[in-house]
Design an enzyme around this catalytic site. Structure first.
Site, short mmCIF file in Angstrom:
data_model
loop_
_atom_site.label_atom_id
_atom_site.label_comp_id
_atom_site.label_asym_id
_atom_site.label_seq_id
_atom_site.Cartn_x
_atom_site.Cartn_y
_atom_site.Cartn_z
N ASP B 155 53.82 -3.87 36.01
CA ASP B 155 52.56 -4.31 35.40
C ASP B 155 52.59 -4.05 33.90
OD1 ASP B 155 49.92 -5.08 35.13
OD2 ASP B 155 49.11 -3.16 35.81
N THR B 157 53.27 -4.73 29.84
CA THR B 157 52.74 -5.86 29.08
C THR B 157 53.79 -6.89 28.67
OG1 THR B 157 52.74 -4.34 27.22
CG2 THR B 157 50.64 -4.71 28.31
#
EC number: 2.5.1.16
Lengths: 286, 286
Positions: B155, B157
């Protein structure tokens, strides 16, 4: 120097595109027309400040309104395009050898003229001998037609302003009447994400669902549209867009595409839960 | 008074959101963190100027990285989330009764602290006794792990800045090693539309395709992402996301969603032709 074109997608969100220069600016009796040249989207055209298409993403829209119904209906011969004066949808349709005639009803002569000059690749389709362009109001044109089309593509812009009549209950009824017994109508269904678009989207589904025995909604990702997410309506007298879909037959045509595939056709009807929910709510009201 | 937050999606396109006020602004040793309140997206958080999530559209991302692998793998017990310090993905995972442990590795303590204060609904998941939060670099954390997870969700960026290590060949190899014999890894695959994002997208697919026997890409519409269109990678040692998918089993869990459905699961893997083409090109290079 920086020049930015901005479009408000809602009062609170805007998409801005850096432009090299403005190629055209003018006004017809119906709308303001602007054409810009940009690095990211190539040339693009805006009507009353809203992007209608760009060179870089028109393929998504034009392919999705054309190939989806063409891969479902077994024998489309006669088509009506309402709006579509840029020629993009006609260009896609003319790739099918079975097409006999395309009537295109566009209100705004200046829009067609500007597109012919600046987007000749799209407009080329309008010169084909199978295409007849009528400068008229779409709803008025439709009223006299009875069971003459296999497919109607409503390519008009928004349910506001001079195209408002193309989003009324009467309009859907007139389309039904103008279609042959196994005809299909495809129309822009707007974007469901932002609250202010959601209402228009609900209202359209109610009208189509009332007017046609089969009424389904499908989706595509179009970067220049509000939230990048766009819906289309598939309203039909006989054929279901998924169960009557013939992928093998379409694939045998060997039409080269950049967005549409027969796999994507299926996926386009598989909607997010929040979209299913709002459509089902409208169906239950009827 | 008008206040607009703008994010450059490329050098030539930006999305702007009208904001009511800035709720937080600060900097950790890793990044600048800003939180805004807006009419259209509710509260949203930006890291180094890029929107990471908003209250109005986080459901799309969080549901799509969670439910897709959870509906394929028959028995997920132990999960690793890399990044995800906001708690949104953990929140979705904790809805499954079979989950035994969630390790969450987040580099930035300040990001977690800010999310806990401002987005308590998302962060609530981090308090669950099944969740352990480690403040560490994801790649370093992974190196010591061998066959201990059923599912890894990356998860983090972007493949730039301090999270760059999470997009290297070594990272995909370390994930492979940390997964059990039938493990699945899901990761952000970026947006394929704009040319500058396309390169990152190609590179990610090459690495995952080399590292895992099964590597497929799926899609969602996320309004705050570049072009509104986002891809996810599904890399797997054993299970195929479509042929090993068990919709009936997932539906029996009766998990209430706003985006994911088992129908949409299938559709999410049906990609536009231009996306298929760029992925296939990378596969042929290997």
């Amino acid at each position: 120097m920086e020049i930015w074109f901005s479009e408000l997608h809602t009062d609170n969100v805007k998409l801005s595109v850096r432009i090299d220069r403005q190629i055209f600016s003018g006004a017809s009796e119906y709308q303001r027309i602007d054409v810009f040249e940009s690095e990211e989207f190539g040339k693009f055209i805006a009507l009353d400040g809203a992007i209608v298409f760009s060179e870089k993403d028109e393929f998504i829209y034009d392919e999705m309104v054309t190939h989806v119904p063409m891969a479902v209906h077994p024998d489309v011969k006669d088509v009506l395009i309402i709006g579509g004066g840029d020629g993009g949808v006609a260009k896609e349709l003319l790739r099918y050898p079975g097409i006999r005639s395309i009537d295109l009803v566009e209100t705004d002569r200046l829009f067609v003229k500007v597109c012919k000059e600046i987007f000749p690749r799209l407009s080329a389709g309008l010169k084909d001998e199978r295409v007849r362009v009528y400068y008229d109001d779409g709803l008025r044109f439709l009223r006299s037609k009875c069971e003459v089309y296999d497919l109607i593509i409503n390519d008009s812009t928004d349910p506001f302003g001079y195209t408002e009549g193309l989003f009324t209950k009467e309009f859907y009824g007139s389309c039904y009447k103008a279609l042959r017994k196994d005809g299909i109508m495809v129309y822009q269904h707007g974007s469901p994400f932002y609250s202010e678009d959601e209402m228009a989207c609900r209202s359209m589904h109610r009208k189509a669902y009332r007017s046609f025995p089969i009424s389904r909604v499908y989706q595509a990702h179009i970067p220049t549209c509000a939230s990048g997410y766009w819906l289309f309506g598939f309203a039909s007298k006989k054929y279901h867009p998924v169960t009557d879909f013939k992928p093998e037959k379409w694939n045998r045509l060997e039409i080269d595409t950049k967005y549409y595939t027969t796999n994507l056709h299926m996926g386009a009807f598989m909607l997010p839960r929040y979209v299913e929910a709002l459509l089902e709510e409208e169906e239950e009201r009827i």
